[in-house]
Motif scaffolding. Structure first.
Motif, mmCIF file in Angstrom:
data_model
loop_
_atom_site.group_PDB
_atom_site.id
_atom_site.type_symbol
_atom_site.label_atom_id
_atom_site.label_comp_id
_atom_site.label_asym_id
_atom_site.label_seq_id
_atom_site.Cartn_x
_atom_site.Cartn_y
_atom_site.Cartn_z
ATOM 1 N N THR A 678 0.845 -1.190 0.000
ATOM 2 C CA THR A 678 0.000 0.000 0.000
ATOM 3 C C THR A 678 0.882 1.243 0.000
ATOM 4 O OG1 THR A 678 -1.814 1.149 1.136
ATOM 5 C CG2 THR A 678 -0.232 -0.002 2.525
ATOM 6 N N ASN A 683 -3.990 2.525 3.633
ATOM 7 C CA ASN A 683 -4.149 1.063 3.613
ATOM 8 C C ASN A 683 -5.261 0.588 2.672
ATOM 9 O OD1 ASN A 683 -3.403 -1.519 4.476
ATOM 10 N ND2 ASN A 683 -4.931 -1.548 6.105
ATOM 11 N N SER A 688 -2.396 -4.405 6.111
ATOM 12 C CA SER A 688 -2.238 -4.680 7.544
ATOM 13 C C SER A 688 -2.883 -5.985 7.970
ATOM 14 C CB SER A 688 -2.843 -3.533 8.371
ATOM 15 O OG SER A 688 -4.218 -3.404 8.101
ATOM 16 N N THR A 695 3.916 -1.274 3.712
ATOM 17 C CA THR A 695 3.255 0.028 3.725
ATOM 18 C C THR A 695 4.282 1.140 3.550
ATOM 19 O OG1 THR A 695 1.554 -0.824 5.220
ATOM 20 C CG2 THR A 695 1.776 1.573 5.063
#
Length: 837
Positions: A678, A683, A688, A695
C-alpha cells in the motif's frame, strides 16, 4: 439362533446404539443389519461446522468408517433409503430392490432441516433449489456450501439458532461477507434469554457477522440463482448465497406410513418401544413423554438404556427423560446452559451478573435454595460445580456469588474432579467422568490417546480443559505427551526439524522414498500432500514428483468446483493488466463458453466453469502464467494505485507489488500466503491484514508487517522491520518467507506461526540475524525462485496422457462393498452381497 435386528438410520443415534449393544455382548445375540441414507460410515454431525470453516477435514469427523462395520460383523446398506416397512410380514424395503426381514426393528431416522415456506426457493427449470440455496445438515450439504462459497461474495444464513450460527462461522472463515437473519427478537432463544441473546449478537457482530433480528423472510430473489432476500416488512437484502438453518423436524413419516403412533415424533415408552412391541425408536425422530430432543446427550441415554434391555444386561432398564444441560462453543464463545432460563414461580430467586464489555453474562434461577436453571455466556469456569448442584438438587451456599465466580480465599470451587463418576463431561459424544478415569487407568496417559480412546474432546472441543484436568488427576506424574502431536505429518514419526534432517541425510527426494525409509514402508494418504510440499522446499528442482501425492487441484493446476468443472485464474501481476490481456481473456471466455468471469478479491480475473479437457487449450490461448489460486503457495500481491496517480501516495506500491509477484510467484509454503503493498498508511489494499504487508511511509521508507489475518480470526500484522528501498524490502520479505517455510507446521498460516514464535523472535532471526542463518535463508529462497517453472507448461506436454481427460461418470454408479462374513443366499445355491454403496 440369533435374532435378526434391523436398524434404519446410520446417524449418530443408530450407530451409537450398535456400539452400545456390541459393548454389552449383543453381537452374540443379534445378526445386525443397518440402512443408511448416506453413502458413508457414521460421522460426527457436530463437527460439520468445523469442516465448513476449514478447521477440520471431512475424513477427520468420521466415527465409524465403512471398514468398522465389516470388522464388527455389521451389514450396512450404505446409501440405501428405506421406502417402506411391512409390519405384518416384518420386512423392511429399501431403494433399488433391497429388502431385509427382521425380528426386531429400530427406527433411528433422526431429523431433517426445516425449510420455511418461502417464495422463490425452488428452481424454475429443474428439480431442487435455486443455485446458491442450501440447507446445512449433512456432509454433502457442507461440501456443496463450501464449493459454492468459493465464488460467493455475500452469504445470508436464515436462522439464528445454534446450527445457523455455526454455519455463519464457517462462511465467515471462508472470507465471505456473512449475514444472519433471525425471525425472533434475539439469537438462540431456545437456550438464551433476551439479554444473553443480545449480548451474543454484539459478540458476533464484533467478529464480523451482521445480525438481523425480527426479520421474516418472504421470498428468495433471482432467476435461476440467488440475488437477494425479500422480507415481509418490504425490505430486501442483496446476497448471492443463502443457507437455511431454521430448525429441525423429526423424520417420522416412515413410521407414520406403516401405522405406528406418531405425534410430533415417533411415540415411545420408557423402554423405547413404539406402539408395535417389535419396533423401537431412539434419537431425534422419537418422542418420549411428549418431548423430542435435539441435543446428543439425551440420545446417548436412550441408546444406552435400550442396549441394556436388548442385551439382557439390565432387562428392566428404563429411560425416564433427560435433565437438559449443555456446554459448548458458539462461534468460539463459551456457553453453558441447564434447566430453566426464566423464573417459573413468584418466589424463584434470580441471581444475575452482566459485563457487556467482555461479553460475559451469568444467570441463576434458584428455588427453595436449589438450582433450577443456569446460563453462563463468555465465562463457563464454574459450570462443573453448577452442573453438579443442578443434577443432585443440592442446597446452594447462602453466598450465591460462590457459584458464579472462581473466588480466592476459603471458598473452595467445585472442579470437574469433584463430580460424580456418572457425570457427563463430553456432551458431544456422551462421555462420562467415569469413562475417562477408567481409560486413564487402562493406559491412556496422554491427552491425545485419551481423546482418541474415549472420543471426549473430539466434538466442539469445549470440554478439553476438563478432560485434561481429569487426566492430570487420574495419572499424576504418569502423564505423558503423545509424540504424534509433534509430527509434521501424521504418517511419519518425526517432528519437522528431525524430518528435514533425515530427508537430507538419506537424500530422500520423493514421497514414496520417505515412507519407505522413515515409516517402515507404510504409506499414509493424509500425509502425502504435506510431504510433497516439504520435499519441494528442500530439494527445489531435484524433487521427484509423484502425482498421487497431489490434491486434484495440484494435479491439473486449477480449482475443482461443485459441478466438477474447474476455475482458471491467470496471474495478473500486482493487479495491473493491459487491453491486450483483457482481449485475450475475453476471447478465451467466448471460445470455451466460460459460464462466469469474475473479478476476485485478489485483483485477478477468475474464469469459472471450465471443462477439464479444455484446460490445456485455454492456457495456450491465454499465454499468461498460472495465478496459483489452487495451491499452498504464494497467491497474489494486492496493490493500491501508489504514487503514479494517487494524490496521497508516498511510495510506489504498484511497482513493488509487481516485483514481489514476479520474484516469488508459485513458491510453495506450508499454507497459502497472501500479500499486499500500500502506497500510504490509508491502507487501501488492506496490507495490515495480510500474511505479509508492506506500507509506504514518509521519507521513502517501507514498513514490513507479518502475520496478518482477515478471515474469521482477524489479526493486525506485526511490524517486523522498516527499510529504505524496494531491494531491501524484497530481501527481508524473501528471508521471512524462507524462515516460515522451514519452521512452520504443515497448514499453519503465518498469523498462527508469528503468534507461536512471537514477533520479537522473528525480528531477531530475520532482521538481526541472531542465529547467523540470514545468508543461508537468502540463498535458499533464491534457489526456490530459480527452480520455478510455470505449471501451465504442462498444457504443451502433459505429465500423463490422462491428466486432462475427464473420466468422471455421467451418471451415478452403484458399487458393491463385499463383506465376507455377511453373505446371504438367494435360494439357488449362489450368494449375494448385502452391503451396497
Amino acid at each position: 439362533m440369533k435374532q435378526k435386528l434391523v436398524i434404519i438410520g446410520n446417524g449418530m443415534a443408530g450407530a451409537r446404539f450398535v456400539e452400545d449393544l456390541l459393548a454389552r455382548g449383543g453381537g452374540g445375540q443379534f445378526e445386525i443389519v443397518m440402512f443408511g441414507d448416506e453413502p458413508y460410515g457414521n460421522y460426527n454431525r457436530i463437527l460439520l461446522s468445523g469442516v465448513l470453516a476449514g478447521t477440520h477435514q471431512a475424513q477427520d469427523i468420521f466415527i465409524n468408517p465403512l471398514a468398522w462395520y465389516e470388522e464388527n460383523n455389521v451389514a450396512l446398506h450404505a446409501g440405501v433409503r428405506v421406502e417402506r416397512i411391512d409390519r405384518a410380514n416384518k420386512i423392511v424395503y429399501g431403494a433399488g430392490g433391497v429388502s431385509e426381514a427382521y425380528d426386531k426393528l429400530l427406527i433411528a431416522t433422526g431429523s431433517s432441516a426445516f425449510v420455511p415456506p418461502v417464495e422463490g426457493i425452488k428452481s424454475e427449470d429443474r428439480e431442487g433449489y435455486k443455485d446458491g440455496v442450501f440447507v446445512f445438515r449433512t456432509l454433502d450439504d457442507c461440501d456443496g456450501i463450501a464449493n459454492y462459497a468459493e465464488k460467493s461474495k455475500r452469504a445470508v444464513v436464515i436462522g439464528g439458532g445454534l446450527l445457523g450460527l455455526e454455519a455463519a462461522r464457517g462462511l465467515l472463515n471462508r472470507g465471505i461477507e456473512t449475514h444472519v437473519v433471525h425471525l425472533m427478537g434475539h439469537l438462540m432463544e431456545v437456550q438464551l434469554d433476551n439479554q444473553a441473546g443480545r449480548m451474543l449478537k454484539r459478540s458476533m457482530e464484533a467478529m464480523g457477522v451482521t445480525v438481523h433480528t425480527e426479520k421474516a423472510t418472504s421470498g428468495i430473489l433471482g432467476n435461476g440463482h440467488v440475488t437477494g432476500l425479500q422480507f415481509k416488512d418490504g425490505s430486501t437484502l442483496d446476497c448471492d448465497m443463502v443457507v437455511i438453518s431454521a430448525g429441525i423436524r423429526p423424520n417420522a413419516q416412515l413410521a407414520k406410513d406403516c401405522g405406528l403412533n406418531v405425534e410430533r415424533g415417533i411415540v415411545i415408552d420408557d423402554g423405547m418401544m413404539t406402539s408395535d412391541e417389535n419396533i423401537f425408536s431412539v434419537g431425534e425422530c422419537a418422542q418420549h413423554r411428549g418431548v423430542t430432543y435435539g441435543l446428543v446427550a439425551p440420545l446417548w441415554e436412550q441408546t444406552a438404556a435400550l442396549a441394556d434391555r436388548m442385551s439382557g444386561r439390565k432387562p428392566n432398564a428404563a429411560y425416564v427423560g433427560s435433565k437438559l444441560s449443555t456446554k459448548l462453543k458458539v462461534m468460539g464463545v463459551d456457553l453453558a446452559v441447564m434447566g430453566a432460563k426464566e423464573p417459573e414461580h413468584d418466589d424463584d430467586e434470580v441471581v444475575l451478573y452482566s459485563e457487556p464489555s467482555r461479553g460475559v453474562y451469568k444467570k441463576l434461577i434458584v428455588r427453595q435454595g436449589k438450582l433450577r436453571g443456569a446460563m453462563l455466556l463468555g465465562d463457563t469456569s464454574t459450570a462443573a460445580g453448577l452442573l453438579q448442584a443442578y443434577d443432585r438438587a443440592a442446597q446452594l451456599p447462602e453466598d450465591r456469588s460462590a457459584m458464579l465466580f472462581t473466588l480466592s480465599g476459603e471458598t473452595k470451587q467445585l472442579s470437574v474432579v469433584d463430580l460424580p463418576h456418572e457425570a457427563q463431561i463430553c456432551n458431544c459424544n456422551g462421555v462420562s467422568k467415569g469413562a475417562i478415569i477408567n481409560a486413564v487407568k487402562g493406559g491412556c496417559t496422554s491427552l491425545k490417546k485419551l481423546c482418541d480412546s474415549t472420543r471426549a474432546g473430539s466434538g466442539c472441543g469445549a470440554c478439553k480443559p476438563q478432560v485434561e484436568e481429569l487426566l492430570q488427576f487420574a495419572a499424576g506424574d504418569l502423564v505423558t505427551v503423545d509424540p504424534s502431536v509433534h509430527y509434521y505429518v501424521p504418517g511419519v514419526p518425526f517432528n519437522k526439524h528431525d524430518l528435514i534432517a533425515a530427508i537430507q541425510a538419506k537424500k530422500l527426494k520423493s514421497v514414496s522414498a520417505v515412507f519407505a525409509e522413515l515409516a517402515d514402508g507404510r504409506e499414509d494418504p493424509a500425509s502425502k500432500a504435506g510431504l510433497a510440499s516439504l520435499l519441494k522446499t528442500i530439494w527445489h528442482e531435484q524433487y521427484e514428483d509423484e502425482r498421487d501425492a497431489r490434491f486434484i487441484n495440484d494435479r491439473v493446476h486449477a480449482n475443482i468446483q461443485k459441478d466438477r468443472t474447474f476455475s482458471v485464474v491467470p496471474r495478473i501481476y500486482g493487479g495491473v493488466t493491459s487491453a491486450d490481456e483483457l482481449r485475450r481473456i475475453a476471447d478465451v471466455a467466448d471460445k470455451y463458453h466460460v459460464p462466469m468471469v469474475k473479478i476476485t478479491g485478489g485483483q485477478r480475473i477468475d474464469l469459472l466453469g471450465v471443462k477439464k479437457e479444455d484446460l490445456p487449450g485455454m492456457w495456450k490461448d491465454l499465454g499468461m502464467p498460472s495465478g496459483h489460486a489452487y495451491s499452498k503457495a504464494f497467491r497474489t500481491c494486492k496493490t493500491c494505485v501508489g504514487t503514479e496517480f494517487c494524490r496521497f501516495g508516498v511510495g510506489d506500491s504498484t511497482a513493488l507489488g509487481i516485483a514481489i509477484e514476479r520474484r516469488f510467484q508459485g513458491i510453495e509454503f506450508p499454507a497459502k500466503l497472501k500479500m499486499a503493498t500500500t502506497g500510504c498508511p490509508r491502507n487501501c489494499s488492506e496490507a495490515s491484514t495480510k500474511d505479509i504487508g508492506l506500507t509506504a511511509i514518509e521519507g521513502g521508507k517501507w514498513e514490513i508487517a507479518v502475520g496478518g489475518a482477515a478471515g474469521a480470526s482477524v489479526r493486525k500484522a506485526d511490524l517486523m522491520a522498516t527499510v529504505d528501498t524496494h531491494e531491501d524490502a524484497l530481501k527481508l520479505t524473501g528471508r521471512f518467507m524462507q524462515y516460515y517455510r522451514e519452521n512452520a507446521k504443515y497448514l499453519e498460516r503465518t498469523y498462527d506461526f508469528v503468534e507461536r514464535l512471537g514477533i520479537e523472535k522473528v525480528r531477531e532471526v530475520v532482521v538481526d540475524d541472531s542465529e547467523g542463518i540470514a545468508a543461508r535463508l537468502d540463498a535458499e529462497i533464491q534457489a526456490a525462485v530459480d527452480a520455478f517453472v510455470d505449471p501451465w507448461q504442462e498444457a504443451v506436454t502433459p505429465h500423463h496422457p490422462s491428466q486432462f481427460v475427464n473420466i468422471l461418470p455421467k451418471a451415478p454408479v452403484v458399487t458393491t462393498l463385499v463383506v465376507p462374513s455377511r453373505l446371504a443366499h438367494d435360494g439357488n445355491g449362489t450368494t449375494k452381497v448385502v452391503t451396497t454403496i
